[in-house]
Motif scaffolding. Structure first.
Motif, PDB file in Angstrom:
ATOM      1  N   GLN A  93     -32.125  16.797 -25.189  1.00  0.00           N
ATOM      2  CA  GLN A  93     -32.995  16.018 -24.314  1.00  0.00           C
ATOM      3  C   GLN A  93     -33.479  14.834 -25.147  1.00  0.00           C
ATOM      4  OE1 GLN A  93     -35.334  13.972 -22.581  1.00  0.00           O
ATOM      5  NE2 GLN A  93     -36.790  15.202 -23.778  1.00  0.00           N
ATOM      6  N   SER A 146     -34.238  11.468 -23.587  1.00  0.00           N
ATOM      7  CA  SER A 146     -34.783  10.352 -22.809  1.00  0.00           C
ATOM      8  C   SER A 146     -36.300  10.357 -22.659  1.00  0.00           C
ATOM      9  CB  SER A 146     -34.138  10.325 -21.422  1.00  0.00           C
ATOM     10  OG  SER A 146     -34.422  11.538 -20.728  1.00  0.00           O
ATOM     11  N   HIS A 147     -36.942  11.543 -22.837  1.00  0.00           N
ATOM     12  CA  HIS A 147     -38.392  11.648 -22.662  1.00  0.00           C
ATOM     13  C   HIS A 147     -39.027  12.351 -23.852  1.00  0.00           C
ATOM     14  CE1 HIS A 147     -37.157  10.730 -18.577  1.00  0.00           C
ATOM     15  NE2 HIS A 147     -38.424  10.499 -18.252  1.00  0.00           N
ATOM     16  N   ASP A 148     -40.284  11.997 -24.140  1.00  0.00           N
ATOM     17  CA  ASP A 148     -40.962  12.622 -25.268  1.00  0.00           C
ATOM     18  C   ASP A 148     -41.610  13.941 -24.842  1.00  0.00           C
ATOM     19  OD1 ASP A 148     -43.380  12.076 -23.977  1.00  0.00           O
ATOM     20  OD2 ASP A 148     -43.822  10.309 -25.204  1.00  0.00           O
ATOM     21  N   ASP A 149     -42.384  14.536 -25.742  1.00  0.00           N
ATOM     22  CA  ASP A 149     -42.980  15.844 -25.488  1.00  0.00           C
ATOM     23  C   ASP A 149     -44.086  15.801 -24.437  1.00  0.00           C
ATOM     24  OD1 ASP A 149     -44.228  14.297 -27.506  1.00  0.00           O
ATOM     25  OD2 ASP A 149     -45.411  16.013 -28.144  1.00  0.00           O
ATOM     26  N   HIS A 150     -44.506  14.610 -24.043  1.00  0.00           N
ATOM     27  CA  HIS A 150     -45.486  14.471 -22.948  1.00  0.00           C
ATOM     28  C   HIS A 150     -44.802  14.063 -21.648  1.00  0.00           C
ATOM     29  CE1 HIS A 150     -48.626  14.961 -25.896  1.00  0.00           C
ATOM     30  NE2 HIS A 150     -48.221  13.899 -26.570  1.00  0.00           N
ATOM     31  N   ASN A 151     -43.479  14.122 -21.660  1.00  0.00           N
ATOM     32  CA  ASN A 151     -42.645  13.765 -20.504  1.00  0.00           C
ATOM     33  C   ASN A 151     -42.735  12.285 -20.144  1.00  0.00           C
ATOM     34  OD1 ASN A 151     -40.685  14.700 -18.676  1.00  0.00           O
ATOM     35  ND2 ASN A 151     -42.164  14.775 -17.009  1.00  0.00           N
ATOM     36  N   ASN A 152     -43.083  11.460 -21.133  1.00  0.00           N
ATOM     37  CA  ASN A 152     -43.068  10.011 -20.940  1.00  0.00           C
ATOM     38  C   ASN A 152     -41.718   9.461 -21.381  1.00  0.00           C
ATOM     39  OD1 ASN A 152     -45.822   9.825 -20.106  1.00  0.00           O
ATOM     40  ND2 ASN A 152     -46.451  10.062 -22.263  1.00  0.00           N
ATOM     41  N   PRO A 153     -41.199   8.460 -20.683  1.00  0.00           N
ATOM     42  CA  PRO A 153     -39.932   7.864 -21.101  1.00  0.00           C
ATOM     43  C   PRO A 153     -40.016   7.327 -22.527  1.00  0.00           C
ATOM     44  CG  PRO A 153     -40.530   7.125 -18.901  1.00  0.00           C
ATOM     45  CD  PRO A 153     -41.730   7.849 -19.450  1.00  0.00           C
ATOM     46  N   GLN A 160     -37.045  20.711 -28.282  1.00  0.00           N
ATOM     47  CA  GLN A 160     -37.954  19.997 -27.397  1.00  0.00           C
ATOM     48  C   GLN A 160     -37.526  18.562 -27.140  1.00  0.00           C
ATOM     49  OE1 GLN A 160     -41.920  19.955 -29.019  1.00  0.00           O
ATOM     50  NE2 GLN A 160     -42.871  19.916 -26.998  1.00  0.00           N
TER      51      GLN A 160
END
Length: 253
Positions: free
Chosen positions: A167, A169-176, A189
């Motif tokens: 994964q 495309s997004h960080d651990d806070h689900n931000n792009p 993660q």
């Protein structure tokens, strides 16, 4: 397993070892059967015409039979190329990949991808798409394209096909992921938004899009992919890495 014969299966030899006085046991990557083990009887005899073909990086078709895990090789033929007949990246026009003579550092890199295949693919677990990706990587190395880009692309594809897709495309806070930000990385993660991260967002974006041309991206991608692969190898050492590092050190002197 029931005993059955397979004819003219597209394949590459990954490695082989001597068996008794005149035979070889071969580990091969096939298009439709995945990694298989073959007993090549009598191929080390002085008059054998087969031994010269049973080498890594030569496109072959193999015929074999057997109900045990160790199959018996019955015939081998050389092919100049394979046409892609499957895999998720087949394109219109029935694209042809040729594999020329692999030399120099590209040869050591080719042994590296052989080791990766042996580590990440279980025997008799078909992955036609990995066969195509492997063939494409060898072709790129033989043709003198960017070795680093070819290796990173193959690593990404192999991990994905063997169930370890990343994964990115997004960080651990689900931000792009943002190109100008720095991130850490957690293998299970993905990119982690932390101060003083080792990897640029641009590197993750390039890996996600498979656009691996920028030198800085390739430099970071090499460090990142090595870290990821080491986690999944669980302490297993790749012999080819040490050889490649020595060759690079010699070239840079």
């Amino acid at each position: 397993m029931t005993e059955s014969a397979v004819y003219l299966q597209p394949a590459f030899i990954l490695q082989s070892r001597k068996y008794r006085e005149t035979s070889l046991i071969i580990d091969a990557l096939t298009r439709d059967f995945g990694r298989i083990s073959l007993l090549a009887k009598g191929v080390r005899k002085a008059k054998s015409k087969t031994a010269g073909l049973l080498q890594p990086f030569i496109p072959l078709t193999l015929s074999f039979f057997g109900k045990a895990e160790l199959k018996t090789l019955t015939d081998v033929e050389r092919r100049d190329y394979f046409r892609q007949v499957g895999g998720i990246h087949t394109i219109p026009g029935d694209r042809v990949h040729s594999v020329g003579e692999i030399k120099g550092l590209a040869l050591y890199c080719s042994f590296y991808i052989n080791e990766l295949v042996a580590c990440f693919l279980h025997k008799y677990d078909p992955h036609p798409e990995v066969f195509d990706y492997y063939h494409e990587c060898l072709s790129s190395l033989a043709d003198g394209f960017s070795m680093e880009a070819a290796l990173r692309l193959f690593e990404l594809r192999l991990l994905e096909c063997s169930g370890y897709g990343l994964q990115l495309s997004h960080d651990d806070h689900n931000n792009p992921v943002e190109a100008l930000k720095k991130y850490g990385f957690n293998v299970g993660q993905g990119p982690v938004d932390v101060a003083g991260g080792q990897f640029s967002g641009r590197t993750f974006q390039a890996l996600s899009s498979r656009e691996l041309a920028d030198p800085q991206v390739l430099s970071e991608a090499k460090i990142l992919m090595r870290m990821i692969i080491d986690v999944y190898l669980q302490g297993r050492q790749l012999k080819s890495r040490g050889v490649i590092n020595k060759v690079f050190a010699t070239v840079q002197r």
